[in-house]
Design an enzyme around this catalytic site. Structure first.
Site, PDB file in Angstrom:
ATOM      1  NE  ARG A  27     -62.137 -37.082   1.915  1.00  0.00           N
ATOM      2  CZ  ARG A  27     -61.479 -36.021   2.151  1.00  0.00           C
ATOM      3  NH1 ARG A  27     -61.146 -35.811   3.140  1.00  0.00           N
ATOM      4  NH2 ARG A  27     -60.427 -35.548   0.914  1.00  0.00           N
ATOM      5  N   GLY A  94     -59.092 -25.548   4.803  1.00  0.00           N
ATOM      6  CA  GLY A  94     -59.315 -25.686   3.338  1.00  0.00           C
ATOM      7  C   GLY A  94     -60.006 -26.873   2.804  1.00  0.00           C
ATOM      8  NE  ARG A 122     -54.500 -23.254   1.927  1.00  0.00           N
ATOM      9  CZ  ARG A 122     -54.609 -24.540   2.305  1.00  0.00           C
ATOM     10  NH1 ARG A 122     -55.297 -24.647   3.427  1.00  0.00           N
ATOM     11  NH2 ARG A 122     -54.223 -25.486   1.506  1.00  0.00           N
ATOM     12  CD  GLN A 169     -57.803 -29.081   0.648  1.00  0.00           C
ATOM     13  OE1 GLN A 169     -57.839 -28.240  -0.127  1.00  0.00           O
ATOM     14  NE2 GLN A 169     -57.563 -29.528   1.885  1.00  0.00           N
ATOM     15  CG  ASP A 315     -51.415 -32.462   5.057  1.00  0.00           C
ATOM     16  OD1 ASP A 315     -51.171 -31.789   4.096  1.00  0.00           O
ATOM     17  OD2 ASP A 315     -52.609 -33.156   5.067  1.00  0.00           O
ATOM     18  CE  LYS A 342     -50.717 -28.846   0.744  1.00  0.00           C
ATOM     19  NZ  LYS A 342     -51.978 -29.532   0.297  1.00  0.00           N
ATOM     20  NE  ARG A 346     -48.154 -26.867   6.027  1.00  0.00           N
ATOM     21  CZ  ARG A 346     -49.114 -27.600   5.891  1.00  0.00           C
ATOM     22  NH1 ARG A 346     -49.029 -28.702   5.437  1.00  0.00           N
ATOM     23  NH2 ARG A 346     -50.037 -27.573   6.925  1.00  0.00           N
ATOM     24  NE  ARG A 388     -50.923 -31.022   8.519  1.00  0.00           N
ATOM     25  CZ  ARG A 388     -51.760 -31.662   9.074  1.00  0.00           C
ATOM     26  NH1 ARG A 388     -51.142 -32.335  10.311  1.00  0.00           N
ATOM     27  NH2 ARG A 388     -52.822 -32.034   8.746  1.00  0.00           N
TER      28      ARG A 388
HETATM   29  C1  S3P Z   1     -56.586 -32.952   2.171  1.00  0.00           C
HETATM   30  C2  S3P Z   1     -56.138 -32.882   1.052  1.00  0.00           C
HETATM   31  C3  S3P Z   1     -54.606 -32.448   1.175  1.00  0.00           C
HETATM   32  C4  S3P Z   1     -54.070 -32.113   2.435  1.00  0.00           C
HETATM   33  C5  S3P Z   1     -55.184 -31.450   3.447  1.00  0.00           C
HETATM   34  C6  S3P Z   1     -56.257 -32.416   3.461  1.00  0.00           C
HETATM   35  C7  S3P Z   1     -57.954 -33.661   2.370  1.00  0.00           C
HETATM   36  O1  S3P Z   1     -54.817 -31.192   0.430  1.00  0.00           O
HETATM   37  O2  S3P Z   1     -52.990 -31.230   2.442  1.00  0.00           O
HETATM   38  O3  S3P Z   1     -54.535 -31.413   4.465  1.00  0.00           O
HETATM   39  O4  S3P Z   1     -58.445 -33.905   3.350  1.00  0.00           O
HETATM   40  O5  S3P Z   1     -58.776 -33.798   1.169  1.00  0.00           O
HETATM   41  P1  S3P Z   1     -54.549 -31.005  -1.291  1.00  0.00           P
HETATM   42  O6  S3P Z   1     -55.969 -31.482  -1.735  1.00  0.00           O
HETATM   43  O7  S3P Z   1     -54.706 -29.397  -1.366  1.00  0.00           O
HETATM   44  O8  S3P Z   1     -53.523 -31.779  -1.704  1.00  0.00           O
END
Ligand code: S3P
Length: 429
Positions: A27, A94, A122, A169, A315, A342, A346, A388
């Site tokens: 970010r 992701g 994904r 996300q 996570d 993920k 997982r 992980r």
């Molecule tokens: C993240 C949100 C999570 C997390 C990922 C990082 C982020 O994913 O699992 O490692 O930085 O916004 P999801 O939004 O799919 O839950």
């Protein structure tokens, strides 16, 4: 394919700090790039995921100086990014792909996002659908669900989106698009997911407010560059917390860890399992709560985990599965369907690996049951290309009766390049 064999440890002791938070590092690049003026970032995580985000913004004309300690991002303002001349490669990340999809949807140019074979598999509809309802024009494989994604930047309109999943996300992609959309953009979610985007947007001066169940952004205000110090990543600290808990005679101090309440589910869960974890010297840095975490080895017992604890520890489930394997009795994980989409599935990955270490598990569609054992067995585990999973099985190895080999460990570099040397430094033999 690289493998690593870890030997059982007699104890895990010392003082460490872990690398910067991955979510906050992503970010900081994104907001720094679209702010006016310079943003300096200390403690930036130099993992492959974050370097993919950095590369993408450089490819859109953002100048970033790096003296090895601090990044200086010369922000372009909300409308200053330029059309990239090539495909933007998000690697395994992701977060890069989903957040950038939101941000790129409202630009005045065309862009294409791709990633590695795991990321290209994904689901992306979860961001494309709400963004399309704002007027975005995004195309992808598999009926518009999978990358590569082609984004034709357009004028957007604000929306009120009720997300079915608690996903930072998804929420963040919509908020970033909302910076460019006419009027107001609102996202609600079933449980609060990590709120780093809201916090950092506010820190940069955006017009954002959070309310019970959601968050709202109003467009029209320029962001101003800021100094950011990224705290240590609690998701990285979690591996060391569990290591110190399950190896007898351990005591570990982890300094400077982010303890944002949307991320501390791991501490609440482990404490409910009987862990001795203390938060020391609580402070606030760049709008985020930070503390030192003191962990001592503890007898753990199984518990039931579900509900709003799940997004707060999303996570950490792979390493929580390792803790549960060393706990007395049964641990039941529910409401964690998201773990199936993920970096790998997982639930399936941990059930398979723990089985090799002599642990009985039963997979459920939304989680799993784990019966703890006296002592894990030495084994050969697979990472499934997921950082992980690899790190969790190396932690399991510290508490096992024999050597554990983990295959395909290159993926650890996505979030924690120096994980193995740090682990070996604190593991006494
Ligand atoms: C993240 C949100 C999570 C997390 C990922 C990082 C982020 O994913 O699992 O490692 O930085 O916004 P999801 O939004 O799919 O839950």
């Amino acid at each position: 394919m690289q493998s690593y064999t870890i030997k059982p440890a007699k104890s895990v002791r010392g003082e460490i700090s872990v690398p910067g938070d991955k979510s906050i590092s992503h970010r900081s690049i994104m907001l720094g790039s679209i702010a006016r003026g310079v943003t300096s970032v200390r403690g930036f995580l130099r993992g492959e995921d974050n370097l993919a985000t950095l590369g993408a913004f450089r490819a859109m004309g953002v100048e970033v100086e790096d003296d090895g300690e601090t990044l200086r991002i010369k922000g372009k303002g909300l409308h200053g990014l330029s059309e990239p001349s090539d495909v933007l490669d998000c690697g395994n990340s992701g977060t890069s792909m989903r957040l950038m999809t939101g941000l790129l949807a409202g630009q005045r140019f065309f862009s294409v996002l791709t990633g590695d074979k795991y990321l290209r598999n994904r689901p992306m509809k979860r961001v494309i659908e709400p963004l399309s309802s704002m007027g975005a024009s995004i195309f992808g494989r598999a009926g518009g669900d999978k990358a590569p994604l082609a984004i034709v930047g357009r004028e957007l309109a604000g929306t009120a989106y009720a997300s079915k999943v608690a996903s930072a996300q998804v929420k963040s992609a919509i908020l970033l698009a909302g910076l460019y959309a006419a009027g107001e953009t609102e996202v609600t979610e079933p449980h609060l997911s990590r709120d780093h985007s809201e916090r950092m947007l506010r820190y940069f001066g955006a017009d954002v407010d959070s309310f019970a169940g959601g968050v709202r952004v109003r467009s029209g205000r320029e962001l101003e560059g800021k100094d950011i110090t990224v705290p240590g990543d609690i998701s990285s600290a979690a591996f060391f917390m569990v290591a110190a808990l399950i190896v007898p005679g351990s005591e570990l101090l982890i300094r400077g860890v982010g303890v944002n309440p949307t991320r501390t589910g791991i501490i609440d869960i482990l404490t409910a399992m009987g862990a001795s974890i203390e938060l020391l010297d609580r402070r606030e840095i760049s709008g985020e709560p930070v503390a030192d975490i003191l962990v001592r080895s503890s007898g753990l017992h199984g518990i039931e985990i579900g509900g709003d604890l799940v997004p707060r520890a999303i996570d950490e489930f792979p390493v929580l599965c390792v803790a549960a394997s060393c706990a007395s009795g049964r641990t039941v994980i529910s409401d964690a369907r998201e773990l199936r989409v993920k970096e790998t599935d997982r639930i399936a990955a941990m059930a398979s690996n723990l089985g090799k270490a002599g642990v009985k598990t039963v997979e459920k569609e939304d989680g799993m049951e784990i019966w703890g054992v006296e002592r894990l067995q030495g084994c050969v585990a697979e990472s499934f290309g997921d950082h992980r999973i690899a790190m969790s099985m190396l932690i399991a190895g510290l508490a096992a009766a024999g050597d554990c080999t983990v295959n395909d460990i290159e993926c650890i570099a996505t979030s924690f390049p120096d994980f193995i040397p740090l682990l070996e430094r604190v593991a006494a033999r």
